[in-house]
Each structure stands twice: as structure tokens, then as C-alpha cells.
Design an enzyme around this catalytic site. Structure first.
Site: not given
Ligand code: NAG
Ligand code: NAG
Length: 313
Positions: A42, A279, A282
Site C-alpha cells: 500500500s 494515516d 502511510h
């Protein structure tokens, strides 16, 4: 939800080079990459998770795209800055394309390390590392068999510095946190992963003699940023812009939840460009850009070569 993302997006992969004369490579002409193929989790996903699992959610994308753009950030990721690099023309790959002229970027490992941290003792986490790296390396071999020749491989970052990790720390014993406030044993697993990855890449270079394999110390770039956050124009590196994380609560970016008895909605902070963590897991666009500037010129690469010349070996 974030846990699921972190586990599912697990495509291990990458690296190579015989140490050639560094000067020679620096003076060599820029590579004319025909495409960039990224294999990553991600941290470098530009829409895979959104396409496969969850629709893009606000407020992600707000800074740069002004809408959710399938990225776990307020804006661009490191891979976006790589694609923007003047020497790389990002295009949709054509089916008949010569993979030997494409750049293969790989940014994998964080989920493997995170999964170990959640499920295994420290000793078992360390014991699992060679096997994880060996899966990674075999995928690089597969790409090479299919014609890939230029690999730009990021190692894994300081996972123990992520706000989701540091927010769980209560009354730490001496040595549990390192000198800058990161969870030391978690970073130690990441460092071991990186050490083994680098060793295996060195071996792989002698095996894949036609491939150019660059190992990039992403850990060093991220750790430097977190260590010197304030000098670099950022606020507390352990603060999350979007989301609430504490000893007994996690409300991930874009979700609703209960914190200290009150309902909260995890929206964006007023100024994402002042924070490193978007977040809790990330990075913000501002942090990604800072990191990209540090890594693209090759100062953290082995061999020391800029991404624009990484096809040379
Ligand atoms: C919840 O309470 C703890 C303990 O008082 C405090 O440190 C934390 O900042 C609070 N969290 C939020 C999001 O208000
Ligand atoms: C790469 O860029 C960084 C950050 O601007 C700089 O500190 C470093 O000296 C540069 N290294 C090379 C080899 O150009």
C-alpha cells in the site's frame, strides 16, 4: 479495515548488480525507460486496493488530486515522484513491449514485518526473515525470466516509528523506545529484513548477470526524516494527520469511531504538509516528496546510481 489492507496487499518481490565502476555509471547516459512497472504494497499502490477491495474514500487525495485517487495519502506517493522524474516517461504498457527497457520498482516487506510483529515472538519474527526474503528474491527471478532487466528495489522502512506503533506504547521500560522515540524491537526486525535482503541481492547479481539491480535504503531516508522532522519543516513525527490512535483505540482515516467516550470522525488535519504521517501507517505527500528527493539521485542506493541511470550495470 486497515489490517485487512495491510495483510492482503502482500506481493513480495526483487534486485541486482555486479559492482561496476561507480563513476562510469554516473557518467553514463540516462536510460530511456519505456515504462515503469511497480510491485509494491500500500505504500506504492496507486489504485489496486481501490479497484479490488474498497472504493476510494475521502479525505485521501485532497492535497494533490482534490479527490480520492486510490492512494493511501493526501497526495502523491514516492512512485508518483519516480514516474515524474524527467527521464521516465510513464505510459500504459503495450502488450508487445520489450520488458528489458522498462524500469521495475519494488517496494515490499512492510506487511511481512507487520504480520510477524502482530503474530510471532521476537525470536520467531527474526527466524522468519530469511524465508520471507527468499520468496521476494524468487519473484525477482521470475520477473527476470520474463525479460525484466532493470530493478530498483526499496528496502523496508522503520515500522516502529509509525504512529500506529508508537501510540500503543504505555510506560515503556528503558530501551523499549530508541533515542528518537520509535519502538526499537520493531525497527530491529525491519533492519534484519533489510540486511538479509541486501545480502541476497548481492548474490542475485552474480546469478542474473544481464540484470541491473539497485538496492535503495528507504529505511535510512525515512529514519532521517523522522529524526530531523523539526529541522526539515515538519511537526511531531509521531502525530497522525488523519485518524486517531491511542493505547486502546484506533480510528482509521475516513472512519467513525469512539475515542475516550465520544464519537469521532477521522478527517484530515488542517495542514497535512506539516505532518509526516498521513494515516498513522502511510506518509503524507510532503513526506513522500522529501523522501523521493533523497533517494532518486542515488545517494542511498547500492550501487550509488541515480534512478535515471539505473539500467546501467
Ligand atoms: C484520549 O484520552 C487520552 C488520555 O487522557 C489522551 O491522551 C488522548 O489525547 C485522548 N484522545 C483524543 C483523541 O482526544
Ligand atoms: C542527493 O540529494 C540529497 C538531497 O538533496 C543531497 O543531500 C545529496 O548530496 C545528493 N547526492 C548526490 C550523489 O547527488
Amino acid at each position: 479495515m486497515m489490517e485487512l489492507i495491510m495483510i492482503l496487499v502482500l506481493w513480495p518481490f526483487f534486485l541486482s548488480t555486479i559492482t561496476t565502476n561507480a563513476e562510469e555509471m554516473i557518467n553514463s547516459p540516462p536510460c530511456d525507460y519505456t515504462a515503469v512497472y511497480n510491485f509494491g504494497d500500500s505504500n506504492s499502490d496507486t489504485g489496486g486496493i481501490a479497484a479490488a477491495f474498497y472504493p476510494p474514500a475521502s479525505p485521501s487525495g485532497e492535497t494533490y488530486f482534490h479527490r480520492p485517487a486510490g492512494r493511501a495519502s493526501d497526495g502523491r506517493l514516492i512512485i508518483d515522484f519516480i514516474a515524474k522524474d524527467e527521464c521516465i516517461r510513464k505510459r500504459l504498457p503495450k502488450p508487445d513491449q520489450d520488458l528489458g527497457k522498462a524500469l521495475f520498482t519494488i517496494d515490499i516487506g512492510q506487511n511481512d514485518v507487520a504480520f510477524g510483529i502482530r503474530t510471532l515472538s521476537f525470536e520467531l519474527q527474526k527466524a522468519a526473515v530469511p524465508n520471507i526474503v527468499s520468496q521476494f528474491i524468487s519473484q525477482v527471478r521470475v520477473l527476470n525470466e520474463r525479460g525484466a532487466r532493470t530493478f530498483w528495489i526499496h528496502n523496508t522502512g522503520p515500522i516502529g516509528c509509525l504512529p500506529v506503533a508508537t501510540a500503543k506504547v504505555k510506560d515503556p521500560v528503558a530501551g523499549y523506545l530508541d533515542e528518537i522515540g520509535c519502538v526499537k524491537y520493531q525497527n530491529d526486525v525491519a533492519l534484519l529484513f533489510n540486511k538479509v535482503l541486501k545480502e541476497e541481492i548481492v548474490k542475485l547479481r552474480s546469478e542474473l548477470t544481464y540484470a541491473a539491480i539497485v538496492y535503495v535504503d528507504m529505511y535510512a531516508a525515512k529514519y532521517e526524516l523522522i529524526s530531523h522532522a523539526k529541522n526539515q519543516g515538519f511537526e511531531d513525527p509521531f502525530t497522525t494527520c488523519c485518524g486517531y490512535h491511542g493505547i486502546d483505540y484506533d480510528v482509521y482515516c475516513g472512519n467513525k469511531g469512539v475515542v475516550n467516550g465520544s464519537e469521532v470522525i477521522a478527517g484530515s488535519c488542517p495542514n497535512p504538509s506539516k505532518l509526516i504521517s498521513w494515516d498513522g501507517v502511510h506518509y503524507t505527500e510532503a513526506a513522500n516528496q522529501w523522501i523521493a528527493i533523497r533517494i532518486l539521485n542515488g545517494s542511498l542506493s547500492d550501487p550509488t546510481i541515480a534512478i535515471s541511470r539505473a539500467c546501467h550495470k
